[in-house]
Design a protein around this motif. Structure first.
Motif, PDB file in Angstrom:
ATOM      1  N   ILE A 107       0.867  -1.176   0.000  1.00  0.00           N
ATOM      2  CA  ILE A 107       0.000   0.000   0.000  1.00  0.00           C
ATOM      3  C   ILE A 107       0.905   1.229   0.000  1.00  0.00           C
ATOM      4  CG2 ILE A 107      -1.680   1.365   1.302  1.00  0.00           C
ATOM      5  CD1 ILE A 107      -2.911  -1.177   2.316  1.00  0.00           C
ATOM      6  N   SER A 108       0.704   2.099  -0.977  1.00  0.00           N
ATOM      7  CA  SER A 108       1.576   3.268  -1.119  1.00  0.00           C
ATOM      8  C   SER A 108       1.397   4.230   0.042  1.00  0.00           C
ATOM      9  CB  SER A 108       1.284   3.991  -2.436  1.00  0.00           C
ATOM     10  OG  SER A 108      -0.027   4.514  -2.436  1.00  0.00           O
ATOM     11  N   ASP A 109       2.439   4.973   0.335  1.00  0.00           N
ATOM     12  CA  ASP A 109       2.390   5.976   1.398  1.00  0.00           C
ATOM     13  C   ASP A 109       1.598   7.208   0.981  1.00  0.00           C
ATOM     14  OD1 ASP A 109       4.032   4.832   3.514  1.00  0.00           O
ATOM     15  OD2 ASP A 109       5.696   5.042   2.122  1.00  0.00           O
ATOM     16  N   THR A 110       1.571   7.506  -0.309  1.00  0.00           N
ATOM     17  CA  THR A 110       0.937   8.736  -0.784  1.00  0.00           C
ATOM     18  C   THR A 110      -0.080   8.446  -1.880  1.00  0.00           C
ATOM     19  OG1 THR A 110       2.660   9.122  -2.441  1.00  0.00           O
ATOM     20  CG2 THR A 110       3.008  10.077  -0.258  1.00  0.00           C
ATOM     21  N   VAL A 111      -0.956   9.412  -2.110  1.00  0.00           N
ATOM     22  CA  VAL A 111      -1.953   9.353  -3.182  1.00  0.00           C
ATOM     23  C   VAL A 111      -2.028  10.734  -3.828  1.00  0.00           C
ATOM     24  CG1 VAL A 111      -3.331   7.536  -2.132  1.00  0.00           C
ATOM     25  CG2 VAL A 111      -3.842   9.931  -1.596  1.00  0.00           C
ATOM     26  N   THR A 112      -2.655  10.790  -4.999  1.00  0.00           N
ATOM     27  CA  THR A 112      -2.844  12.054  -5.707  1.00  0.00           C
ATOM     28  C   THR A 112      -4.276  12.540  -5.524  1.00  0.00           C
ATOM     29  OG1 THR A 112      -1.181  11.490  -7.366  1.00  0.00           O
ATOM     30  CG2 THR A 112      -2.766  13.200  -7.948  1.00  0.00           C
ATOM     31  N   VAL A 113      -4.408  13.799  -5.132  1.00  0.00           N
ATOM     32  CA  VAL A 113      -5.719  14.418  -4.916  1.00  0.00           C
ATOM     33  C   VAL A 113      -5.837  15.643  -5.821  1.00  0.00           C
ATOM     34  CG1 VAL A 113      -7.171  15.639  -3.255  1.00  0.00           C
ATOM     35  CG2 VAL A 113      -5.893  13.616  -2.540  1.00  0.00           C
ATOM     36  N   ASN A 114      -6.972  15.761  -6.541  1.00  0.00           N
ATOM     37  CA  ASN A 114      -7.269  16.949  -7.345  1.00  0.00           C
ATOM     38  C   ASN A 114      -8.316  17.778  -6.607  1.00  0.00           C
ATOM     39  OD1 ASN A 114      -5.905  16.636 -10.159  1.00  0.00           O
ATOM     40  ND2 ASN A 114      -6.726  14.611  -9.691  1.00  0.00           N
ATOM     41  N   TYR A 118      -9.124  28.477  -7.504  1.00  0.00           N
ATOM     42  CA  TYR A 118      -7.914  28.053  -6.803  1.00  0.00           C
ATOM     43  C   TYR A 118      -7.865  26.535  -6.781  1.00  0.00           C
ATOM     44  CZ  TYR A 118      -7.674  32.858  -5.097  1.00  0.00           C
ATOM     45  OH  TYR A 118      -7.591  34.224  -5.020  1.00  0.00           O
ATOM     46  N   GLY A 119      -6.657  25.974  -6.742  1.00  0.00           N
ATOM     47  CA  GLY A 119      -6.569  24.523  -6.631  1.00  0.00           C
ATOM     48  C   GLY A 119      -5.340  23.960  -7.289  1.00  0.00           C
ATOM     49  N   GLY A 120      -5.411  22.661  -7.621  1.00  0.00           N
ATOM     50  CA  GLY A 120      -4.287  21.972  -8.234  1.00  0.00           C
ATOM     51  C   GLY A 120      -4.351  20.483  -7.980  1.00  0.00           C
ATOM     52  N   THR A 121      -3.272  19.818  -8.359  1.00  0.00           N
ATOM     53  CA  THR A 121      -3.102  18.391  -8.125  1.00  0.00           C
ATOM     54  C   THR A 121      -2.009  18.218  -7.085  1.00  0.00           C
ATOM     55  OG1 THR A 121      -3.770  17.866 -10.387  1.00  0.00           O
ATOM     56  CG2 THR A 121      -2.564  16.169  -9.187  1.00  0.00           C
ATOM     57  N   PHE A 122      -2.307  17.448  -6.045  1.00  0.00           N
ATOM     58  CA  PHE A 122      -1.395  17.358  -4.903  1.00  0.00           C
ATOM     59  C   PHE A 122      -1.109  15.905  -4.560  1.00  0.00           C
ATOM     60  CE2 PHE A 122      -4.182  21.005  -4.641  1.00  0.00           C
ATOM     61  CZ  PHE A 122      -3.290  22.060  -4.473  1.00  0.00           C
ATOM     62  N   GLU A 123       0.144  15.633  -4.280  1.00  0.00           N
ATOM     63  CA  GLU A 123       0.518  14.315  -3.759  1.00  0.00           C
ATOM     64  C   GLU A 123       0.586  14.426  -2.243  1.00  0.00           C
ATOM     65  OE1 GLU A 123       4.008  10.902  -4.118  1.00  0.00           O
ATOM     66  OE2 GLU A 123       3.828  12.449  -5.643  1.00  0.00           O
ATOM     67  N   VAL A 124      -0.261  13.666  -1.554  1.00  0.00           N
ATOM     68  CA  VAL A 124      -0.407  13.811  -0.109  1.00  0.00           C
ATOM     69  C   VAL A 124      -0.365  12.435   0.553  1.00  0.00           C
ATOM     70  CG1 VAL A 124      -1.751  15.939  -0.286  1.00  0.00           C
ATOM     71  CG2 VAL A 124      -2.927  13.742  -0.322  1.00  0.00           C
ATOM     72  N   PRO A 125      -0.113  12.398   1.847  1.00  0.00           N
ATOM     73  CA  PRO A 125      -0.106  11.104   2.540  1.00  0.00           C
ATOM     74  C   PRO A 125      -1.458  10.401   2.419  1.00  0.00           C
ATOM     75  CG  PRO A 125       0.904  12.793   3.912  1.00  0.00           C
ATOM     76  CD  PRO A 125       0.297  13.503   2.737  1.00  0.00           C
ATOM     77  N   ARG A 126      -1.405   9.105   2.243  1.00  0.00           N
ATOM     78  CA  ARG A 126      -2.629   8.312   2.122  1.00  0.00           C
ATOM     79  C   ARG A 126      -3.353   8.228   3.469  1.00  0.00           C
ATOM     80  NH1 ARG A 126      -4.567   4.088  -0.993  1.00  0.00           N
ATOM     81  NH2 ARG A 126      -2.664   4.040  -2.260  1.00  0.00           N
TER      82      ARG A 126
END
Length: 447
Positions: free
Chosen positions: A349-356, A385-393
């Protein structure tokens, strides 16, 4: 009818800090009629939010909570001293010297001076003017966020004065949202002091205060000799964010712990992930034990039985140690209470995920280069405002969209909106729209 009293002390001057602030004193029901009686004292930071609410936050309503607990026989009568912060110096006064020399907030840390202000100016004044029990056994210190951090620091540095420390969501670490770098704001004490410690964190605070950092400090306390369930109480609050309403909802627990009897365990709720990876993200259980007094805590000294120990191991602190792929049942057993949870072990299981994440704002929004929606959002174009973010899962965010402190969203008529919430997962796409800002209501709304 006998009632407790609130006293406002306006513009209390500090020669140490060279500024003025308001203080609010809560006196218990019996204070006026029993003139020989003396009382334990709870000192609280961010005093303007202890009894009242304003545009920058709700109230803890600490007086109603204390009144209720006392009337129910769950805690002693106490005096509460709520020390307001000074708006422009809050962060600097609540921060002791940075152990790594960082100056993250572009300010001069004055935590040592604020500590001296409490010890040499506030406490002597309170002990002189009110019938206190001034010894450490009857003196507690409590705060949240940066106020939780300064309570932790002062408690360990002044353990001859304060015998009880309540650190709610202590702001130990500032996480750089662009790099996810942990920037520690405090030293971590490894010497055992004669203290009763309550330390907690919400599971929906996002980057503001992360459970892994607070849990790290709790683990150090245990290694230093503190006994969980005795002189250390840790609590991971489920569905709890980083706001006055969240702290108000659970302040009864440290109050009972410090000034009452926690009672008998009556129920346990076992929280944990559906799956854990042999490689990748490490996870823990959150065994929340509820007592007949209303007290609750996370059990860090539990007994767990695993249906298939070849698949998974669980430590007494609740850490999950996966061994091979499969599913198994975990049973919590402690204080004659049981609870079960099925957990799957997968390869990774990855540590991070991508959130839009995107937020649309009204045309009258003042120009600003960023918004806050759990995550700090840069401007994409005017009004968006916003973006694509790699954040902790698997971390949760509970928030209102804001342009900064005291500038959060409302509905079109200027009324408070429910807190928004999301939990990070693969492929999460979030689109929000703001109707109105609380600080712009007079200009743009007719009530």
């Amino acid at each position: 009818m006998n009632l407790s009293r609130l006293i406002a002390i306006k513009n209390f001057y500090s020669s140490i800090l060279n500024n003025n602030r308001d203080m609010f004193i809560y006196l218990p029901v019996s204070y006026e009629k029993d003139v020989e009686k003396r009382y334990p004292v709870l000192y609280m930071h961010d005093g303007q939010h202890m009894f009242f609410e304003d545009l920058k936050g709700e109230s803890w309503d600490i007086h109603t909570t204390v009144d209720a607990l006392v009337s129910q026989g769950k805690m002693k009568e106490i005096i509460v001293v709520a020390i307001s912060h000074v708006e422009d110096t809050r962060i600097s006064e609540y921060m002791h010297a940075n152990p790594d020399g960082h100056n993250i907030f572009n300010t001069t840390n004055q935590g040592e001076l604020y500590e001296e202000f409490l010890i040499k100016e506030v406490k002597p004044y309170i002990d002189k003017e009110y019938r206190t029990l001034p010894d450490k056994r009857n003196t507690a210190l409590m705060g949240s966020s940066a106020g939780g951090l300064v309570s932790y620091n002062i408690g360990f540095r002044q353990s001859d004065t304060f015998g009880m420390v309540g650190a709610l969501c202590p702001f130990f670490v500032s996480v750089d949202p662009s790099t996810m770098e942990d920037r520690w704001l405090s030293r971590v004490y490894t010497e055992k002091k004669d203290l009763k410690i309550w330390i907690d964190v919400g599971d929906a605070e996002g980057f503001t205060v992360m459970e892994k950092h607070v849990r790290y400090v709790a683990d150090i306390l245990i290694k230093s000799g503190y006994q969980p369930g005795d002189d250390l109480m840790y609590y991971l609050a489920v569905n709890s964010g980083h706001s006055q309403k969240d702290w108000a909802a659970r302040v009864h627990a440290p109050l009972i712990y410090f000034f009452g009897e926690i009672g008998t365990p009556v129920r346990v709720d076992l929280h944990g992930p559906e799956a854990v990876g042999i490689d990748g993200l490490k996870r823990t259980l959150n065994s929340v034990v509820h007592f007949d007094s209303g007290f609750m805590m996370t059990d860090l000294n539990a007994t767990y039985e695993v249906g298939d120990p070849d698949i998974l191991e669980v430590t007494k602190e609740g850490r999950l140690i996966p061994k091979k792929v499969g599913k198994t049942i975990i049973t919590y057993m402690n204080n004659n209470l049981t609870a079960q949870l099925e957990i799957a072990v997968v390869p990774y299981i990855s540590d991070t995920v991508t959130v839009n994440l995107a937020v649309k704002v009204p045309a009258f929004t003042p120009e600003t280069d960023k918004l806050y929606a759990g995550i700090e959002l840069p401007m994409i174009q005017e009004g968006l405002y916003g973006g694509t973010f790699e954040v902790p899962r698997g971390i949760s965010f509970e928030f209102r969209i804001s342009r900064g402190l005291g500038m959060h969203e409302t509905d079109i008529q200027g009324r408070e909106v429910p807190y928004r919430k999301f939990t990070t997962d693969d492929g999460l796409i979030l689109n929000y729209e703001v109707d109105q800002w609380v600080d712009l209501i007079p200009e743009n709304c007719k009530r």
